[in-house]
Design a protein around this motif. Sequence first.
Motif, PDB file in Angstrom:
ATOM      1  N   GLU A 301      -0.001   7.064  -3.190  1.00  0.00           N
ATOM      2  CA  GLU A 301       0.521   7.266  -4.572  1.00  0.00           C
ATOM      3  C   GLU A 301       1.839   6.994  -5.294  1.00  0.00           C
ATOM      4  N   GLY A 302       2.810   7.782  -5.055  1.00  0.00           N
ATOM      5  CA  GLY A 302       3.674   7.619  -4.946  1.00  0.00           C
ATOM      6  C   GLY A 302       4.462   6.226  -5.405  1.00  0.00           C
ATOM      7  N   HIS A 305       2.226   4.528  -8.417  1.00  0.00           N
ATOM      8  CA  HIS A 305       2.893   5.033  -9.878  1.00  0.00           C
ATOM      9  C   HIS A 305       3.853   5.469 -10.085  1.00  0.00           C
ATOM     10  N   HIS A 306       4.957   5.240  -8.766  1.00  0.00           N
ATOM     11  CA  HIS A 306       5.758   5.394  -9.451  1.00  0.00           C
ATOM     12  C   HIS A 306       7.267   4.399  -8.959  1.00  0.00           C
ATOM     13  N   VAL A 307       7.047   3.269  -8.450  1.00  0.00           N
ATOM     14  CA  VAL A 307       8.023   2.248  -8.341  1.00  0.00           C
ATOM     15  C   VAL A 307       7.324   1.089  -8.738  1.00  0.00           C
ATOM     16  N   ASP A 308       8.837   0.436  -9.578  1.00  0.00           N
ATOM     17  CA  ASP A 308       8.593  -0.196 -10.406  1.00  0.00           C
ATOM     18  C   ASP A 308       7.830  -1.565  -9.737  1.00  0.00           C
ATOM     19  N   ASP A 429       6.121  15.802  -4.046  1.00  0.00           N
ATOM     20  CA  ASP A 429       6.751  15.264  -5.041  1.00  0.00           C
ATOM     21  C   ASP A 429       6.659  13.605  -5.348  1.00  0.00           C
ATOM     22  N   GLN A 431       6.914  11.472  -7.584  1.00  0.00           N
ATOM     23  CA  GLN A 431       7.501  10.948  -8.437  1.00  0.00           C
ATOM     24  C   GLN A 431       8.642  11.213  -7.286  1.00  0.00           C
ATOM     25  N   GLY A 434       9.558   8.358  -5.136  1.00  0.00           N
ATOM     26  CA  GLY A 434       9.022   7.266  -5.730  1.00  0.00           C
ATOM     27  C   GLY A 434      10.308   6.511  -5.943  1.00  0.00           C
ATOM     28  N   ALA A 435      11.224   7.255  -6.915  1.00  0.00           N
ATOM     29  CA  ALA A 435      12.030   7.008  -7.381  1.00  0.00           C
ATOM     30  C   ALA A 435      13.331   6.496  -6.435  1.00  0.00           C
ATOM     31  N   GLU A 438      12.530   3.318  -5.193  1.00  0.00           N
ATOM     32  CA  GLU A 438      12.967   2.285  -6.370  1.00  0.00           C
ATOM     33  C   GLU A 438      14.633   2.422  -6.275  1.00  0.00           C
TER      34      GLU A 438
END
Length: 479
Positions: A301-302, A305-308, A429, A431, A434-435, A438
């Motif tokens: 999911e991370g 949804h949260h990696v470009d 978390d 998000q 993923g941040a 990234e």
Amino acid sequence: MSAPTHTRIQEVEVQALDAARLESLIGAERMARYEEVADAAQASLAGHAVLNVSSTAAGGGVAEMLHTLLAYVRGAGIDARWLVIQGDPGFFAITKRIHNGLYGYPGDGGSLGQAERKHYESVLQRNSEELLALVRRGDVVLLHDPQPVGLLQAIKRAGAKVVWRCHVGRDRPNEWTQRAWEFLRPYAQEADAYVVSRACFAPPWARAEQTFVIPPSLDPFSAKNEPMSRRNVRMALGYVGLLDGDGSPPIVPFTRVDGSPGRINRHVDILQSGPPARVDVPLVVQTSRWDSLKDMAGVMEGFTHHVDPSLGAHLVLAGPAVTGVADDPEAGEVYDDCVARWRALPHATRGRVHLACVPMVDPGENAAIINALQRHASIVVQKSLAEGFGLTVTEAMWKSRPIVASAVGGIADQITDGEHGLLIRDPRDVQAFGAAVERLLREPQLAARLGGTAHERAASEFLGDRHLEQWGELFARLG
Ligand code: UDP
């Protein structure tokens, strides 16, 4: 729940390895200290054996560590042996519930009452006769994790010293840890010593002078960690199907525990909707058992949804073939859940996510494939919801990989955030996870710096000499 009336304890062959080969990595001074402690431990054991009892010979951190650590112990002149108890599905469902409980989770939601206690004891009773025939007065018996701990009193009565080595735990107790401790206490409270990876994992009743904090280590010469050229890494991954390749096997074989060469012959069972990743594509990798606390689903999911996506990275979630780990009954369910989530991804995203089941038939081959995968990874992640120590993190540190991991259990002891990797404070978390991934994809200099300091930390803290010295001190205290 029917079970056989007798069992066969499995004895795992333990090789003897001379720790001298570590000297090139640790230097003469550390080597000399290690040899002093090895002499003292050998003297205090006075010819008695060190018997290790666990519930699986393959899959997971305990088995990984015992294979190499015991070989060095034997190489130090100590009669180290390894016995694996047998259980039935009911037994492993109960012990997995206890395992999850010690991590602070309800597991499958089942109870831990009188019926479970009766079944747990009856399975261990069937193991005890054969096990006790192998124990001599004065031996040291190390029981690993909750599965064999119900044998503790019988082994003590046979005149051995008994140590409970619990590899799991939770930083702050809750109702589930309490329930698991209540189940285990009648068996475990008579141990001569307790060994844990973090001080806060000690059983609530353990006295400070009985409690030893001994984090695990890795073996830099094992098939899991030995050096591998970039070319062989690419060939290995291309051959097993994890990277786009021409299908030729790696040229140089891997090294088995007994020193003989092994070849990668099997392919990895991979679920993917397009071709494998190209060699030049950044790979984000988590290697874990299919266990809900490793949160493979959260990693997916991370990442999705949260990696470009324009960064072009692919994700590989790799675990052992689901039937490969004897004491892990949840694996099939956790894997199936990942597959269902993977199928629900949009088509284009799905093509960048690969689910891999690595064959366990030959543990050396499995290790060599994981070695190649960890070495090729642009980023190694370990998004566990709870963790005892997290050997996968140590392995990635040794391989100088930039790491994104949850700040739970032993991971927080291995990595200082921003120094040896990036830590996610709240393991749920997705998000933040993923941040962080990234960020490392966008900042290769930061990634390289973190990988470098991670390697230095692994070399100074997590190699066998430190680990064996701590065990040597414990043997001397027991003697
Ligand atoms: N591992 C492996 N093959 C796999 C998946 C995992 O050899 O397909 C290994 C991994 O490299 C590590 C161990 O299993 O050495 C997992 O240890 P860790 O402490 O991370 O977690 P545990 O499984 O003990 O909870």
